[in-house]
Scaffold this motif. Structure first.
Motif, PDB file in Angstrom:
ATOM      1  N   HIS A   1      -5.657  -1.268  -5.134  1.00 44.88           N
ATOM      2  CA  HIS A   1      -6.343  -0.259  -4.319  1.00 44.88           C
ATOM      3  C   HIS A   1      -5.379   0.452  -3.360  1.00 44.88           C
ATOM      4  CE1 HIS A   1      -9.584   1.524  -2.012  1.00 44.88           C
ATOM      5  NE2 HIS A   1      -9.082   1.008  -0.904  1.00 44.88           N
ATOM      6  N   MET A   2      -4.463  -0.321  -2.772  1.00 37.93           N
ATOM      7  CA  MET A   2      -3.578   0.234  -1.760  1.00 37.93           C
ATOM      8  C   MET A   2      -2.705   1.360  -2.294  1.00 37.93           C
ATOM      9  SD  MET A   2      -0.506  -1.720   0.183  1.00 37.93           S
ATOM     10  CE  MET A   2       0.447  -1.843  -1.307  1.00 37.93           C
TER      11      MET A   2
ATOM     12  N   ALA B   1      -0.283 -10.516  -6.080  1.00 36.55           N
ATOM     13  CA  ALA B   1       0.744  -9.996  -5.181  1.00 36.55           C
ATOM     14  C   ALA B   1       1.611  -8.969  -5.900  1.00 36.55           C
ATOM     15  CB  ALA B   1       1.599 -11.141  -4.652  1.00 36.55           C
TER      16      ALA B   1
ATOM     17  N   GLU C   1      -6.165  -8.187   3.833  1.00 33.09           N
ATOM     18  CA  GLU C   1      -5.161  -7.528   4.654  1.00 33.09           C
ATOM     19  C   GLU C   1      -3.772  -7.695   4.038  1.00 33.09           C
ATOM     20  OE1 GLU C   1      -5.142  -8.978   8.618  1.00 33.09           O
ATOM     21  OE2 GLU C   1      -4.994  -6.968   9.458  1.00 33.09           O
TER      22      GLU C   1
ATOM     23  N   THR D   1      -8.262  -5.046  -7.478  1.00 34.65           N
ATOM     24  CA  THR D   1      -8.474  -4.716  -6.066  1.00 34.65           C
ATOM     25  C   THR D   1      -7.152  -4.629  -5.312  1.00 34.65           C
ATOM     26  OG1 THR D   1     -10.574  -5.855  -6.193  1.00 34.65           O
ATOM     27  CG2 THR D   1      -9.746  -5.387  -4.004  1.00 34.65           C
TER      28      THR D   1
ATOM     29  N   ARG E   1       2.828 -11.262  -0.394  1.00 34.10           N
ATOM     30  CA  ARG E   1       2.909 -12.702  -0.170  1.00 34.10           C
ATOM     31  C   ARG E   1       1.800 -13.444  -0.895  1.00 34.10           C
ATOM     32  NH1 ARG E   1       1.097 -14.830   5.589  1.00 34.10           N
ATOM     33  NH2 ARG E   1       1.429 -16.730   4.432  1.00 34.10           N
TER      34      ARG E   1
ATOM     35  N   THR F   1       2.610  -4.778   3.863  1.00 33.20           N
ATOM     36  CA  THR F   1       2.463  -4.819   2.404  1.00 33.20           C
ATOM     37  C   THR F   1       2.780  -3.463   1.799  1.00 33.20           C
ATOM     38  OG1 THR F   1       0.700  -6.403   2.766  1.00 33.20           O
ATOM     39  CG2 THR F   1       0.929  -5.549   0.560  1.00 33.20           C
ATOM     40  N   ARG F   2       2.376  -2.415   2.507  1.00 34.93           N
ATOM     41  CA  ARG F   2       2.641  -1.064   2.023  1.00 34.93           C
ATOM     42  C   ARG F   2       4.145  -0.785   1.917  1.00 34.93           C
ATOM     43  NH1 ARG F   2      -0.823   3.209   1.450  1.00 34.93           N
ATOM     44  NH2 ARG F   2      -2.544   1.960   2.211  1.00 34.93           N
TER      45      ARG F   2
ATOM     46  N   SER G   1     -13.379   1.813  -6.408  1.00 32.09           N
ATOM     47  CA  SER G   1     -12.259   1.032  -5.873  1.00 32.09           C
ATOM     48  C   SER G   1     -12.532   0.644  -4.415  1.00 32.09           C
ATOM     49  CB  SER G   1     -10.988   1.868  -5.983  1.00 32.09           C
ATOM     50  OG  SER G   1      -9.881   1.086  -5.670  1.00 32.09           O
TER      51      SER G   1
ATOM     52  N   THR H   1       0.584  -5.239  -5.994  1.00 30.52           N
ATOM     53  CA  THR H   1       0.832  -4.334  -4.875  1.00 30.52           C
ATOM     54  C   THR H   1       2.211  -3.683  -4.982  1.00 30.52           C
ATOM     55  OG1 THR H   1       1.765  -6.045  -3.473  1.00 30.52           O
ATOM     56  CG2 THR H   1      -0.607  -5.727  -3.343  1.00 30.52           C
TER      57      THR H   1
ATOM     58  N   ARG I   1     -14.789  -2.326  -4.193  1.00 28.65           N
ATOM     59  CA  ARG I   1     -14.072  -3.578  -4.438  1.00 28.65           C
ATOM     60  C   ARG I   1     -13.296  -3.996  -3.200  1.00 28.65           C
ATOM     61  NH1 ARG I   1     -13.100  -1.085  -9.556  1.00 28.65           N
ATOM     62  NH2 ARG I   1     -11.103  -0.328  -8.797  1.00 28.65           N
TER      63      ARG I   1
ATOM     64  N   MET J   1      -3.074  -7.927   1.018  1.00 32.24           N
ATOM     65  CA  MET J   1      -2.943  -7.130  -0.198  1.00 32.24           C
ATOM     66  C   MET J   1      -2.990  -5.639   0.118  1.00 32.24           C
ATOM     67  SD  MET J   1      -2.311  -9.136  -2.585  1.00 32.24           S
ATOM     68  CE  MET J   1      -1.707 -10.557  -1.713  1.00 32.24           C
ATOM     69  N   GLY J   2      -2.813  -5.296   1.367  1.00 32.54           N
ATOM     70  CA  GLY J   2      -2.649  -3.888   1.708  1.00 32.54           C
ATOM     71  C   GLY J   2      -3.927  -3.147   2.030  1.00 32.54           C
TER      72      GLY J   2
ATOM     73  N   THR K   1       0.317  -4.004  11.317  1.00 34.59           N
ATOM     74  CA  THR K   1      -0.673  -4.938  10.774  1.00 34.59           C
ATOM     75  C   THR K   1      -0.210  -5.380   9.383  1.00 34.59           C
ATOM     76  OG1 THR K   1      -1.882  -3.011  10.006  1.00 34.59           O
ATOM     77  CG2 THR K   1      -2.642  -4.004  12.034  1.00 34.59           C
ATOM     78  N   PRO K   2      -0.732  -6.495   8.885  1.00 34.79           N
ATOM     79  CA  PRO K   2      -0.259  -7.001   7.586  1.00 34.79           C
ATOM     80  C   PRO K   2      -0.333  -5.975   6.459  1.00 34.79           C
ATOM     81  CG  PRO K   2      -1.602  -8.650   8.652  1.00 34.79           C
ATOM     82  CD  PRO K   2      -1.672  -7.435   9.520  1.00 34.79           C
ATOM     83  N   ASP K   3      -1.372  -5.111   6.491  1.00 30.61           N
ATOM     84  CA  ASP K   3      -1.466  -4.154   5.381  1.00 30.61           C
ATOM     85  C   ASP K   3      -0.343  -3.130   5.424  1.00 30.61           C
ATOM     86  OD1 ASP K   3      -3.438  -3.382   7.664  1.00 30.61           O
ATOM     87  OD2 ASP K   3      -2.958  -1.500   6.679  1.00 30.61           O
TER      88      ASP K   3
END
Lengths: 270, 384
Positions: A120-121, A179, B227, A117, A98, A92-93, B211, A182, B214, B229-230, A87-89
């Motif tokens: 957060h990841m 972006a 999504e 925000t 992007r 990104t991880r 967090s 992240t 948010r 942004m993770g 999945t997109p997340d």
């Protein structure tokens, strides 16, 4: 990548080396954003693979109904590999961030919260420690880093304003800042200069080079502004109707008759 | 620095207001007759405030239009009733008349409250797996459907040994035997509801401002960007759904406690609509809005508009006041609210002391409007 009966991207093979600025250009509807969406996990490619830092991150081959319907090339080539559809997340991880062609900031949040925000990841907390403020140090660190990032991007003065109240050019810059939050290694920019005047475009180009150096990034961008592409990119890929028609340095591309026919002839009308 | 000093002062102000509220409640409950309608309204109001805030977490902050709240309240209420019912009652014929009760133990009030939340959360986790892949209206229909299935399941004859089928549950523990620690005074039930709901709402507010809160708002604003942004959509949606249901379960247990009897038939979808109405009137995305609207809704519904139902109150020989007329007036009131406060009473804002101070300094923005008028008038003159 095939949608119904339309092969939007066909036999496209791209390579982006570490530390490069690579541009992907092509007329409207050529499949540039579709290529981006395949890399970032928004779409599952019908047939093909994506590698990042020597490991296979996306892989698929025609399955089920698509087996018969597939009209693209290399239909046999990837049959052996297992399907990998993150999945997109998850993408990104791994370190691929992007921006979007049509700006997608979180509209009810302030500039500061938009960037915060995105952090957060990478934060080390779970829902309990975050709710009961047991990870307050982590939260403080995130806030400090966000503020530092905004200061670097000259956005700190707007930090308490709503993201959507910023002027257009700054919204683009904020999207890039978000972006960056992240902590990516590869940054994909989808038409970062859309709607900008020549002066703003020039500034943006320098800004891109600057963040690339600073954060040790690799940049892959879709762009229509030829001056930006020609001045700042190391290599260029040109696609038309989903197929690669040329690749090379800016000078080579400018001299390529196929490109001039397919693309640059049209560019004057923009 | 100024801002920080102010926020500290406001924090103290909030704490003082809360202590005052609890002190007033305590003295009221110790001095007034406990059967007063005021206490009924306050208890039901605060229980609905909790469930409305939990629904707001889902609908207002995560952007998931879910209508399963009554179902999770039902689970909470039944869990509480089954667990706290004394074993002697379970074995006798007074409640489980047609079944032999399968639950051979009883628990205290507090553990049962928490378990009520946990079991509701467990069901939510199961239901969330298939349902949360749906979006907007489809999600609403699916959750509504699951809530109805849950109700049917609890009324099912085969579940009788546990849930007593479609029959009423009663004689479980309530607060009548609970005493204030070290004294012989009965623990005031309204105060208890306020304490439990207050703690739960405080936890939800902490979550919203963390967090994760948010991240929920990011999903509400733009799923695709979130999504990219993770933020793992499914994980965060499931989390919001489970947490919301946990608190809905606790509010269901409180409702069971305060009503003394509970029956699955009570938790119809109409109940979810009531809660949805509270959320919408209060403002989707505002916790304080939900709380205010909840008390207003319950007070209007149960108390202030009651006189409209009694034909004895008819004046001038008109015969319009009769049973059911209250609902007509109530609907009109709601329509007026929705027309004139299209974003609810609070919109997306929260109550803050700063805003209250500003309001007293300049009610309804009259002064600012006048000042603006004067300023623009001056400009025109200057140009002329």
């Amino acid at each position: 990548m095939q949608f119904g009966g339309v092969v939007a991207v066909n036999n496209l093979s791209l390579e982006v080396n570490r530390g490069e600025i690579v541009a992907l250009i092509g007329p409207n509807g050529a499949g540039k954003t579709t290529a981006f969406n395949c890399i970032t996990g928004v779409y599952e490619p019908t047939n093909g693979q994506v590698f990042f830092e020597d490991s296979l991150i996306v892989a698929n081959h025609p399955r089920g109904k698509m087996k018969k319907a597939y009209q693209g090339m290399n239909s046999e080539k990837y049959l052996r590999t297992k399907t990998i559809a993150p999945t997109p997340d998850q993408i990104t991880r791994l370190g691929i961030a992007r921006t979007f062609q049509n700006i997608r900031l979180w509209k009810s949040m302030t500039v500061f919260d938009n960037v915060l925000t995105a952090k957060h990841m990478r934060a080390r907390h779970n829902v309990f420690t975050a709710t009961f403020r047991l990870s307050a140090a982590e939260e403080r660190r995130m806030r400090e880093e966000t503020l530092a990032l905004l200061e670097e991007q000259n956005l700190a003065q707007f930090k308490d304003e709503l993201a959507t109240s910023l002027p257009y050019g700054l919204q683009r810059r904020l999207e890039i800042a978000r972006a960056l939050a992240t902590e990516p290694k590869l940054l994909l920019l989808d038409e970062p200069a859309a709607g900008m005047n020549p002066q703003e475009t020039e500034d943006l180009g320098r800004f891109i080079v600057q963040i690339k150096e600073k954060y040790d990034l690799t940049i892959f961008m879709i762009e229509h502004h030829m001056d930006l592409v020609m001045r700042f990119s190391d290599r260029i890929y040109v696609i038309d109707f989903g197929k690669l028609i040329a690749k090379g340095t800016p000078a080579e591309i400018q001299a390529n008759p196929q490109v001039i026919e397919a693309y640059l002839g049209v560019a004057d009308d923009e | 620095m100024e801002l920080r000093k102010n926020s500290k002062k406001d924090g103290l102000l909030t704490a003082a207001a809360l202590i005052l509220l609890f002190a007033v409640l305590l003295t009221m409950e110790l001095t007034m007759k406990s059967t007063s309608i005021l206490f009924t309204v306050l208890k039901k109001g605060v229980i609905y405030a909790l469930v409305a805030v939990s629904m707001n977490l889902l609908n207002g902050f995560t952007g998931l239009f879910s209508l399963g709240q009554a179902g999770f309240m039902l689970i909470g209420a039944y869990t509480y009733a089954i667990l706290t019912m004394p074993v002697a009652v379970k074995l006798s014929d007074s409640v489980y008349k047609y079944y032999d009760c399968a639950i051979g133990f009883e628990l205290g009030i507090l553990p049962s409250l928490i378990l009520a939340g946990l079991i509701a959360a467990f069901f939510a986790a199961l239901i969330g797996l298939p349902v949360l892949r749906l979006k907007s209206d489809y999600l609403a229909i699916a959750t509504l459907g699951f809530a109805e299935i849950l109700r049917a399941f609890f009324q099912w004859d085969a579940m009788g040994p546990v849930t007593n089928g479609a029959n009423v549950m009663r004689q479980y523990k309530d607060l009548t035997k609970l005493r204030i620690p070290f004294t012989d005074i009965r623990f005031p039930p309204t105060l208890f509801c306020f304490l439990v709901s207050g703690i739960c709402i405080a936890i939800i507010v902490l979550l919203i401002n963390s967090s994760y809160g948010r991240a929920f708002k990011a999903i509400r604003d733009d799923e695709i960007a979130a999504e990219a942004m993770g933020i793992n959509l499914f994980k965060h949606k499931e989390m919001s759904f489970v947490i919301s249901s946990f608190f809905a379960g606790i509010s269901g247990a409180l409702l069971a406690m305060f009503q003394y009897t509970v029956q699955a038939a009570q938790f119809k979808s109409a109940m979810t609509y009531e809660i949805l109405l509270i959320v919408v009137i209060g403002g989707i995305g505002s916790v304080t809005g939900s709380c205010i609207a909840s008390f207003l809704f319950i007070a209007c519904n149960e108390w202030w508009l009651r006189f409209l139902d009694e034909s004895a109150n008819n004046i001038l020989g008109l015969n319009i006041l009769r049973s059911g007329f209250r609902k007509v007036v109530f609907s009109v009131v709601i329509m007026i609210i929705v027309l004139f406060f299209s974003k609810g009473i609070m919109g997306e804002r929260e109550f803050s002391w700063a805003r209250l101070r500003a309001f007293f300094r300049d009610p309804f923005g009259l002064r600012t409007r006048r000042a603006k008028k004067a300023a623009s008038g001056g400009e025109v003159n200057g140009n002329g």
